[in-house]
Design an enzyme around this catalytic site. Sequence first.
Site, mmCIF file in Angstrom:
data_model
loop_
_atom_site.group_PDB
_atom_site.id
_atom_site.type_symbol
_atom_site.label_atom_id
_atom_site.label_comp_id
_atom_site.label_asym_id
_atom_site.label_seq_id
_atom_site.Cartn_x
_atom_site.Cartn_y
_atom_site.Cartn_z
ATOM 1 N N LYS A 126 -48.970 -63.896 64.068
ATOM 2 C CA LYS A 126 -50.040 -63.424 63.190
ATOM 3 C C LYS A 126 -51.289 -63.185 64.032
ATOM 4 C CE LYS A 126 -52.384 -64.944 58.932
ATOM 5 N NZ LYS A 126 -52.417 -66.039 57.922
ATOM 6 N N SER A 206 -51.949 -64.717 53.360
ATOM 7 C CA SER A 206 -52.466 -63.764 54.324
ATOM 8 C C SER A 206 -51.515 -63.483 55.474
ATOM 9 C CB SER A 206 -53.801 -64.270 54.879
ATOM 10 O OG SER A 206 -53.612 -65.470 55.615
ATOM 11 N N SER A 230 -50.859 -69.233 52.200
ATOM 12 C CA SER A 230 -50.765 -68.051 53.049
ATOM 13 C C SER A 230 -49.525 -67.980 53.935
ATOM 14 C CB SER A 230 -52.017 -67.923 53.928
ATOM 15 O OG SER A 230 -53.107 -67.521 53.134
#
Length: 535
Positions: A126, A206, A230
């Site tokens: 990420k 996210s 997330s």
Amino acid sequence: MKKRSMAALTVLLVVVPLVAAAPGPRAVAAGSRTGDAARSAESALVKGVNLDTVTIPELQARMNRGSLSSLRLTLAYLRRIKAVDPRINAVLRTSPTALRQAAASDLRHRLGRARGPLDGIPVLLKDNVNTRDMPTTAGSLALAGSPPDTDADLVGKLRAAGAVILGKANLSEWANFRAARPTSGWSAVGGQTNNPYVLDRNPCGSSSGSAAALAASLAQVAIGTETDGSIVCPAGMNGVVGLKPSLGVVSQSGVVPISAEQDTAGPMARNVVDTALTLSVLSGGDTVRADDAPSLTDAVGRPGTLRGKRIGLWRLPSLGAEVDALMTRTAERLTAAGAEVVEVSLPYQERLAELEFPALLSEFHRDIDAYLATRGGPRDLAELIEFNRSHPREQSCFAGQELFEQALAAPPTTDPEYRAMRAELTDLSRRSIDEVMAEHDLDAIASPANPPAWTTDCARGDNDVIPSSTPAAVAGYPSLSLPAGFVGELPVGLLLMAGDRQDVELLSLGAAVEHRLDAWRAPRYLPSAPSGTSR
């Protein structure tokens, strides 16, 4: 209890049972469904290996025999990214050194010096995880300049384990902590990530790019981060597995923060065994096993069974009748496998909802200021707010930065009122899990991880009131999302949560649940959902 080597602990206590319980070959092969143009554009097969379903132990066995190389595996994933990712927009960039990393791993395998289960395995990060050789942006143009000076601690562990850092995944900008009505999966740097199952649907935030990339078989494993939901929501909404570890199991050094009191990075994969193996590397020497965990003999002697396990089902009917019906079917299947499923309700949730957001505002101001001071660009939150006001691309999906502005005005973390708020949050969140598990003598609590994916809409923002992640997130306890089934074409995950440092036990239970449900299926990249699909 003495700290033990996580590689040895997790492989022995978790991975051996998981391999025994790992899902067998799935019936649906890549390219076998109508509408699967993206998957037929670049096959998921490499040297007879189906990337959709292969596990890390299977890959390592092939690499040790010499029938597969990390170089060939990495090249296959890079080709799939080129062919498939334009539809889902999950990968921001690939590493220019990925093939060199793979070649080094192949040499180690040939010399019998492989560094462990992740040696030669392609991993996506990420893009809020620092890498010294690639930009780390958190999705924001404010950080899109020079890369950080050093890797995040977890990246150092991956490199030391021989993993191939394949590239960076898109995310919800600033991990969805900027606007009051954000659109998950969107960032000014990367644009909008789409759900691979139905392309006009949202991937949840996210860690949206990490989850969507895994669903599309663009990497073997990925790293996500979570403050509240997330990891587990994107995993559920994209039909993959995601673990939010116990707080502190994985180092947060070098990860763009929201709150040190709740933030954690964690592993994501297409199956539980790969998730567990990745945790064994990310956690390094930390212990993720409670003092009263089963002995090694007991853990290995009962691989993959649900018999005698007690699971509390927290239904959450607010996520819709179709999700509730899926939870009923899930409970029936777990019961048929020998588990005892009892319905539960977690207390204190309204109070947690009242307190969590104000506490996060104070913590974000403190922690983002400390992080920005280590990077080029805005030096603190006030400068970051001004940056967003002066850059139109930061406003191209949604203009708001209300959370930034509220955080700037929030009480400092030295304020007695804030301290009382965080103490109450910690107490109530832990009691909400501990009391229910003790009252019903549970091994875990289960709930839906997500509703069916909503349609992505910048003007409206997210439609994502999902309370299941909050108790474990605020308590710092582990939670694991794995595929439970579908509502129409849209995946829904089952969220399992347990007590502090019960990560190993939760993964072992999750493997048994995964084996019983066998709910995964490859995405079809439909442009929109058939009429009648909810939301």
